[in-house]
Design an enzyme around this catalytic site. Structure first.
Site, mmCIF file in Angstrom:
data_model
loop_
_atom_site.group_PDB
_atom_site.id
_atom_site.type_symbol
_atom_site.label_atom_id
_atom_site.label_comp_id
_atom_site.label_asym_id
_atom_site.label_seq_id
_atom_site.Cartn_x
_atom_site.Cartn_y
_atom_site.Cartn_z
ATOM 1 N N ASP A 16 0.868 -1.190 0.000
ATOM 2 C CA ASP A 16 0.000 0.000 0.000
ATOM 3 C C ASP A 16 0.902 1.237 0.000
ATOM 4 O O ASP A 16 2.122 1.113 0.151
ATOM 5 C CB ASP A 16 -0.934 0.003 1.222
ATOM 6 C CG ASP A 16 -2.238 0.767 0.935
ATOM 7 O OD1 ASP A 16 -2.239 1.659 0.056
ATOM 8 O OD2 ASP A 16 -3.238 0.493 1.615
ATOM 9 N N ARG A 63 -16.817 4.931 -2.738
ATOM 10 C CA ARG A 63 -17.910 5.892 -3.018
ATOM 11 C C ARG A 63 -18.366 6.591 -1.745
ATOM 12 O O ARG A 63 -18.222 6.065 -0.644
ATOM 13 C CB ARG A 63 -19.129 5.138 -3.564
ATOM 14 C CG ARG A 63 -18.947 4.604 -4.922
ATOM 15 C CD ARG A 63 -20.297 4.270 -5.508
ATOM 16 N NE ARG A 63 -20.809 2.960 -5.119
ATOM 17 C CZ ARG A 63 -22.092 2.606 -5.219
ATOM 18 N NH1 ARG A 63 -22.994 3.486 -5.635
ATOM 19 N NH2 ARG A 63 -22.486 1.386 -4.896
ATOM 20 N N ASN A 76 -9.347 5.993 -9.627
ATOM 21 C CA ASN A 76 -8.991 4.574 -9.563
ATOM 22 C C ASN A 76 -8.384 4.042 -10.859
ATOM 23 O O ASN A 76 -7.579 3.101 -10.838
ATOM 24 C CB ASN A 76 -10.215 3.747 -9.162
ATOM 25 C CG ASN A 76 -10.608 4.015 -7.710
ATOM 26 O OD1 ASN A 76 -9.935 4.775 -7.010
ATOM 27 N ND2 ASN A 76 -11.683 3.399 -7.256
ATOM 28 N N ILE A 99 -10.635 -5.793 -8.097
ATOM 29 C CA ILE A 99 -11.781 -5.420 -7.263
ATOM 30 C C ILE A 99 -12.052 -3.918 -7.384
ATOM 31 O O ILE A 99 -13.176 -3.458 -7.223
ATOM 32 C CB ILE A 99 -11.487 -5.787 -5.787
ATOM 33 C CG1 ILE A 99 -11.324 -7.307 -5.645
ATOM 34 C CG2 ILE A 99 -12.582 -5.291 -4.855
ATOM 35 C CD1 ILE A 99 -10.798 -7.737 -4.297
ATOM 36 N N SER A 100 -11.003 -3.136 -7.674
ATOM 37 C CA SER A 100 -11.118 -1.670 -7.707
ATOM 38 C C SER A 100 -12.212 -1.224 -8.670
ATOM 39 O O SER A 100 -12.252 -1.664 -9.828
ATOM 40 C CB SER A 100 -9.789 -1.058 -8.154
ATOM 41 O OG SER A 100 -8.737 -1.567 -7.391
ATOM 42 N N ASN A 101 -13.061 -0.329 -8.188
ATOM 43 C CA ASN A 101 -14.173 0.174 -9.002
ATOM 44 C C ASN A 101 -13.769 1.360 -9.858
ATOM 45 O O ASN A 101 -12.845 2.090 -9.494
ATOM 46 C CB ASN A 101 -15.328 0.581 -8.085
ATOM 47 C CG ASN A 101 -16.228 -0.597 -7.783
ATOM 48 O OD1 ASN A 101 -16.554 -1.366 -8.684
ATOM 49 N ND2 ASN A 101 -16.637 -0.722 -6.527
ATOM 50 N N ASP A 132 -21.621 -9.659 -5.625
ATOM 51 C CA ASP A 132 -22.988 -9.687 -6.167
ATOM 52 C C ASP A 132 -23.618 -11.071 -5.948
ATOM 53 O O ASP A 132 -24.797 -11.193 -5.609
ATOM 54 C CB ASP A 132 -22.966 -9.340 -7.661
ATOM 55 C CG ASP A 132 -22.334 -7.987 -7.907
ATOM 56 O OD1 ASP A 132 -22.686 -7.033 -7.193
ATOM 57 O OD2 ASP A 132 -21.470 -7.876 -8.807
ATOM 58 N N HIS A 159 -20.518 -5.251 -12.820
ATOM 59 C CA HIS A 159 -20.585 -4.947 -11.385
ATOM 60 C C HIS A 159 -20.930 -3.476 -11.161
ATOM 61 O O HIS A 159 -20.134 -2.708 -10.623
ATOM 62 C CB HIS A 159 -19.254 -5.310 -10.703
ATOM 63 C CG HIS A 159 -19.243 -5.004 -9.240
ATOM 64 N ND1 HIS A 159 -20.076 -5.640 -8.330
ATOM 65 C CD2 HIS A 159 -18.539 -4.108 -8.516
ATOM 66 C CE1 HIS A 159 -19.864 -5.148 -7.124
ATOM 67 N NE2 HIS A 159 -18.936 -4.204 -7.209
ATOM 68 N N MET A 210 -17.159 -7.237 1.384
ATOM 69 C CA MET A 210 -16.295 -7.246 0.191
ATOM 70 C C MET A 210 -15.077 -8.127 0.435
ATOM 71 O O MET A 210 -14.687 -8.911 -0.433
ATOM 72 C CB MET A 210 -15.872 -5.807 -0.136
ATOM 73 C CG MET A 210 -15.015 -5.668 -1.365
ATOM 74 S SD MET A 210 -15.854 -6.112 -2.906
ATOM 75 C CE MET A 210 -15.040 -7.645 -3.323
#
Ligand code: LMR
Length: 295
Positions: A16, A63, A76, A99-101, A132, A159, A210
């Site tokens: 990170d 979000r 992102n 996974i990142s939106n 989902d 998604h 998640m």
């Protein structure tokens, strides 16, 4: 933490831009087999990725109420690009879980980065839509009065909002729903993420469910990598199941990633109509991702 518990993980690298030393020290005290190492900041990114068989990308900003997943694109998209450039250099054969939106666009972004680097293997790039499926199993089980562990709902499309298409006509165990139940369940599953974003009231989006879903999916990938047969999951992948270049549907996973696409199966009239709407939005999201890299 959940990956540290997974017995299939031998070496766990945490990367990170902040906080990894503390998290790594904390997690490393857990008496499970995985050896943990932490990597901090972009100049340690390539070392973090070297030798990895599976890379999970949950990076980016979440979000806030009122935002769509697409509103996260500007931040992102660049993060996913940077991570994938390093993957292409240091572990080009790894299975990558995105996974990142917005996943509907970040998976095409990853594909374009890998294509540019000459390392793209569509079988190894998987957008995670497991949350989902997890939500669909939970909400359908509630309506049917069953244990969610006994319910299997295929969720196809993508998604985000209307691109999330639960196939309630194919629920196992076989079940029939009233029109009202179908509308309620479809809406709840499509807006499950938003339900959490609103409940958290500005403090982010789903992290716990998640994480549960991400690890359930990563575990399926690791079992397949190890040679387990019959590992079938829904995922958003480079696909020929529809005319769209990327689409989420049931796939069989093997040592090399996706080894088979399962057919969509017979759809109800409601699902066919929903699929057409989903495809329009998905096409736009895919184009946006591709354009971000090509421009
Ligand atoms: C989710 O489905 O919970 C995640 O994609 C996060 C979000 O923004 O909804």
């Amino acid at each position: 933490m959940l990956m540290k518990i997974n017995p299939l993980v031998s070496v766990l690298h945490l990367y990170d831009v902040v906080n990894t030393p503390g998290v790594t020290s904390d997690i490393s005290h857990m008496d499970t087999a995985a050896v943990v190492r932490g990597f901090l900041g972009q100049n340690q990114l390539e070392d973090a990725l070297t030798g990895m068989d599976l890379v999970i990308i949950p990076a980016g900003v979440p979000r806030k109420p009122g935002m769509t997943r697409d509103d996260l694109f500007n931040i992102n998209a660049g993060i996913v690009k940077t991570l994938c450039e390093a993957i292409a250099k240091r572990c080009p054969k790894a299975i990558v879980n995105v996974i990142s939106n917005p996943v509907n666009s970040t998976v095409p972004i990853a594909a374009e980065v890998f294509k540019r680097a000459g390392t793209y293997d569509p079988k190894r790039l998987l957008g995670v839509t497991m949350l989902d499926v997890v939500r669909a199993n939970t909400f359908v089980a509630e309506v049917l009065g069953l244990d969610p562990r006994d319910v299997d709902v295929p969720v196809v499309g993508g998604h985000a909002g209307i691109t999330i298409l639960p196939l309630l006509s194919q629920v196992k165990p076989h079940s029939s729903f009233t029109t009202k139940e179908i509308e309620y369940l479809t809406d709840r599953i499509q807006n499950g993420g938003t339900e959490v974003v609103e409940a958290k009231a500005g403090a982010g989006s789903a992290t716990l469910s998640m994480a549960y879903a991400a690890v359930k999916f990563a575990d399926a990938c690791l079992r397949a990598l190890k040679g387990e047969a019959d590992v079938i999951q829904c995922a958003y992948v480079d696909s020929q199941v529809t005319e769209l270049p990327f689409f989420a549907s049931k796939v069989r996973l093997g040592r090399d990633g996706v080894v088979e696409f399962l057919p969509l199966g017979p759809l109800s009239d409601y699902e066919r109509a929903s699929l057409e709407k989903a495809k329009k939005e998905l096409a736009t999201s895919v184009e946006k991702g591709v354009a971000f890299i090509r421009k």
